[in-house]
Design an enzyme around this catalytic site. Structure first.
Site, PDB file in Angstrom:
ATOM      1  N   ILE A 170      30.091-145.252  -4.817  1.00  0.00           N
ATOM      2  CA  ILE A 170      29.383-145.867  -5.938  1.00  0.00           C
ATOM      3  C   ILE A 170      30.036-145.529  -7.275  1.00  0.00           C
ATOM      4  O   ILE A 170      30.078-146.342  -8.187  1.00  0.00           O
ATOM      5  CB  ILE A 170      27.906-145.385  -5.965  1.00  0.00           C
ATOM      6  N   ARG A 211      23.851-126.594 -21.210  1.00  0.00           N
ATOM      7  CA  ARG A 211      24.022-127.518 -20.091  1.00  0.00           C
ATOM      8  C   ARG A 211      23.157-128.746 -20.324  1.00  0.00           C
ATOM      9  O   ARG A 211      21.925-128.667 -20.317  1.00  0.00           O
ATOM     10  CB  ARG A 211      23.660-126.844 -18.763  1.00  0.00           C
ATOM     11  N   ALA A 271      33.001-119.308 -14.527  1.00  0.00           N
ATOM     12  CA  ALA A 271      33.136-120.161 -13.348  1.00  0.00           C
ATOM     13  C   ALA A 271      33.896-121.427 -13.689  1.00  0.00           C
ATOM     14  O   ALA A 271      34.061-121.775 -14.857  1.00  0.00           O
ATOM     15  CB  ALA A 271      31.753-120.517 -12.809  1.00  0.00           C
ATOM     16  N   GLU A 311      39.706-118.630 -14.379  1.00  0.00           N
ATOM     17  CA  GLU A 311      38.508-118.982 -15.141  1.00  0.00           C
ATOM     18  C   GLU A 311      37.990-117.791 -15.948  1.00  0.00           C
ATOM     19  O   GLU A 311      37.544-117.954 -17.081  1.00  0.00           O
ATOM     20  CB  GLU A 311      37.421-119.517 -14.216  1.00  0.00           C
ATOM     21  N   GLU A 327      37.744-118.400 -19.903  1.00  0.00           N
ATOM     22  CA  GLU A 327      36.418-118.437 -20.527  1.00  0.00           C
ATOM     23  C   GLU A 327      36.066-117.178 -21.304  1.00  0.00           C
ATOM     24  O   GLU A 327      35.324-117.249 -22.274  1.00  0.00           O
ATOM     25  CB  GLU A 327      35.349-118.709 -19.471  1.00  0.00           C
ATOM     26  N   GLU A 376      39.141-128.080 -24.503  1.00  0.00           N
ATOM     27  CA  GLU A 376      38.827-128.745 -25.771  1.00  0.00           C
ATOM     28  C   GLU A 376      37.327-128.944 -25.993  1.00  0.00           C
ATOM     29  O   GLU A 376      36.824-128.763 -27.089  1.00  0.00           O
ATOM     30  CB  GLU A 376      39.548-130.093 -25.832  1.00  0.00           C
TER      31      GLU A 376
END
Length: 183
Positions: A16, A66, A78, A94, A98, A140
């Site tokens: 889909i 989030r 993560a 990561e 981060e 970014e």
């Protein structure tokens, strides 16, 4: 635990959506008694998380907004595993990107599926020790803050419902119950 050996046979699969970080397909499946239903499945490449512990028994967490839940939450550092990349290397990458931290030691903790009712996303969780601070290298469009939290406080935050991300809860509790007690 009973073994039912139940399976659903896929009769048809239709893609889909094919996006940057996920794909969505709808499978028509046959159930027992020749009954048919549809399953919406989010396909996603493997991801990693890392429980990074300082010599002062602090855990390195990130706080990140989030959009899916319209909230800023605590999470383990993560991210996604790049094609051909080993999960442990991805976790250390990561962590560096981060948080800026490098680790002298890291090891495997556990694997989990984030939400197997609708996605095949598998997460590999590692731990890291012997941390050295450095510079972050955020993507970014990545906006997050790094927080050092005493490990006991992180456990309290889980109990208070302040840490609600599944990989973070699983990683912290697994590390506490198995690695700290047996390591």
């Amino acid at each position: 635990m009973a073994n039912s050996n139940y399976e659903e046979r896929t009769m048809k699969s239709t893609k889909i959506f094919d996006g940057k970080v996920l794909q969505l397909r709808v499978d028509t499946v046959e159930m027992e008694g020749q009954k048919y239903t549809k399953r919406e499945i989010v396909e996603r490449q493997p991801a990693v998380g890392i429980v990074a512990i300082t010599e002062n028994d602090e855990i390195i967490l990130i706080k990140q907004y989030r959009k899916a839940i319209d909230k800023e939450i605590y999470e383990l550092p993560a991210g996604m595993v790049d094609f051909g990349e080993e999960p442990q290397k991805a976790a250390l990458r990561e962590l560096k990107e981060e948080t800026g931290y490098d680790a002298k030691k890291s090891d495997y903790l556990l694997e989990i599926y984030s939400s197997p009712g609708f996605t095949n996303e598998k997460l590999f969780i590692f731990y890291a020790e012997g941390l050295t601070a450095g510079d972050q290298h955020l993507d970014e469009f990545e906006h997050l803050t790094v927080e050092k939290v005493k490990f006991k406080e992180a456990l309290k935050l889980i109990n208070l419902g302040e840490i609600i991300d599944s990989k973070t809860v699983a990683g912290i509790l697994y590390y506490n119950n198995f690695r700290r007690k047996n390591g």
